[in-house]
Design a protein around this motif. Structure first.
Motif, PDB file in Angstrom:
ATOM      1  N   VAL A   1       9.966  -8.017  27.129  1.00 48.94           N
ATOM      2  CA  VAL A   1       9.413  -9.000  27.431  1.00 48.94           C
ATOM      3  C   VAL A   1       8.071  -8.991  26.722  1.00 48.94           C
ATOM      4  O   VAL A   1       7.241  -8.141  27.018  1.00 48.94           O
ATOM      5  CB  VAL A   1       9.312  -9.198  28.903  1.00 48.94           C
TER       6      VAL A   1
ATOM      7  N   GLN B   1       4.778 -11.692  26.914  1.00 45.57           N
ATOM      8  CA  GLN B   1       4.151 -12.784  27.496  1.00 45.57           C
ATOM      9  C   GLN B   1       2.544 -12.490  27.100  1.00 45.57           C
ATOM     10  O   GLN B   1       1.952 -11.737  27.128  1.00 45.57           O
ATOM     11  CB  GLN B   1       4.380 -12.343  29.129  1.00 45.57           C
TER      12      GLN B   1
ATOM     13  N   ASN C   1       6.517 -17.131  27.121  1.00 51.92           N
ATOM     14  CA  ASN C   1       7.214 -15.921  27.219  1.00 51.92           C
ATOM     15  C   ASN C   1       8.163 -15.641  26.255  1.00 51.92           C
ATOM     16  O   ASN C   1       8.942 -16.728  25.491  1.00 51.92           O
ATOM     17  CB  ASN C   1       8.397 -15.639  28.443  1.00 51.92           C
TER      18      ASN C   1
ATOM     19  N   ILE D   1      11.640 -13.517  25.583  1.00 54.11           N
ATOM     20  CA  ILE D   1      12.239 -12.510  26.557  1.00 54.11           C
ATOM     21  C   ILE D   1      13.656 -12.119  25.560  1.00 54.11           C
ATOM     22  O   ILE D   1      14.303 -13.219  25.083  1.00 54.11           O
ATOM     23  CB  ILE D   1      12.829 -12.904  27.617  1.00 54.11           C
TER      24      ILE D   1
END
Length: 280
Positions: free
Chosen positions: A51, A53, A75, A77
């Motif tokens: 992840v 961010q 984000n 992911i």
């Protein structure tokens, strides 16, 4: 499911007309997860969950007692193993809130301070027919009460901030009980050491597929009912009107979530005068 985000000094409100913008970039990855029995397991086929961010967090003192807040997420992911790779990039959950200065716990006096906060969140992404999703989806409402105080630790100015809250979710997500604690110590020359502790505990009313009989070497994170305990350690350096932050975060325990960690960096930009966001 992965749940990131920094703790903040929730017990303090901003002076009227002042505020702060905090831009943080997080990098998290893990080759293990916590299953529904809180046991660690390794992702199959050399799997790796990650992840990345970017968070923009804003506080603004509308009055001397009322502070407006906003938290906005971008984000990336992904999950990859020896057989495939899936990745999703875009906006995540966005959040707006208001924090009001109150008497800490209703009875504590100075030097304790307190505040109560109401926040609403909303997703800016699709949940269905997307793998991996950039969040659980559904709207959220959170209520939180926080207390904090400055004090001296080995003759160094420090502060402690503790808060507890309830987060209610619509859709597939489970309601959450949340606890955050942030501690900071000014060590001189513009440096502040910060430690942040967070714990999330769901009420187990979310989408259920806990896979209690799944083997430990399989990816069994398939439920929105989860627990997560994590720590963040960082160093903040004041450079003129701004501050730079660098640190590391690590998941300590959990259920139905990833087990990993990674570095993060931040840029703190006060505006409108002297910000009291983190300074005792």
């Amino acid at each position: 499911f992965l749940h990131s985000g920094a703790a903040h000094a929730y017990a303090w409100v901003q002076p009227k007309g002042s505020g702060i913008v905090i831009i943080q970039e997080d990098r998290w990855s893990g080759r293990k997860g916590f299953n529904s029995r809180h046991d660690l397991f390794r992702f199959s086929n050399d799997g790796n969950s990650y992840v990345n961010q970017t968070n923009v967090y804003v506080e603004y003192g509308l009055t001397r007692k009322l502070t407006l807040t906003g938290s906005f997420w971008l984000n990336q992911i992904g999950y990859e193993n020896t057989q495939s790779k899936n990745e999703n990039f875009g906006f995540g959950d966005q959040e707006l809130g208001a924090r009001y200065k109150t008497k800490p716990l209703g009875f504590l006096g100075a030097p304790w301070v307190g505040a109560s906060q109401l926040s609403v969140g909303f997703p800016t992404y699709k949940v269905r027919d997307v793998t991996p999703s950039r969040g659980i989806g559904g709207a959220t409402v959170e209520i939180r009460h926080s207390i904090g105080r400055p004090y001296k630790l080995f003759n160094l100015w420090s502060y402690i901030d503790m808060s507890g809250g309830l987060r209610f979710r619509s859709g597939r997500g489970a309601h959450e009980i949340r606890f955050d604690a942030t501690h900071g110590t000014s060590i001189g020359e513009g440096f502040t050491i910060m430690e942040e502790f967070s714990h999330f505990q769901t009420m187990d009313n979310g989408a259920m597929n806990d896979n209690t009989t799944a083997p430990l070497d399989s990816n069994s994170i398939t439920s929105t009912n989860f627990d997560l305990t994590k720590m963040r350690f960082s160093l903040l350096k004041k450079l003129g009107p701004i501050s730079l932050q660098a640190g590391y975060q690590r998941d300590l325990a959990g259920r139905n979530t990833g087990a990993g960690g990674g570095p993060f960096v931040g840029l703190w930009i006060p505006f409108g005068g002297s910000s009291e966001h983190w300074k005792p």
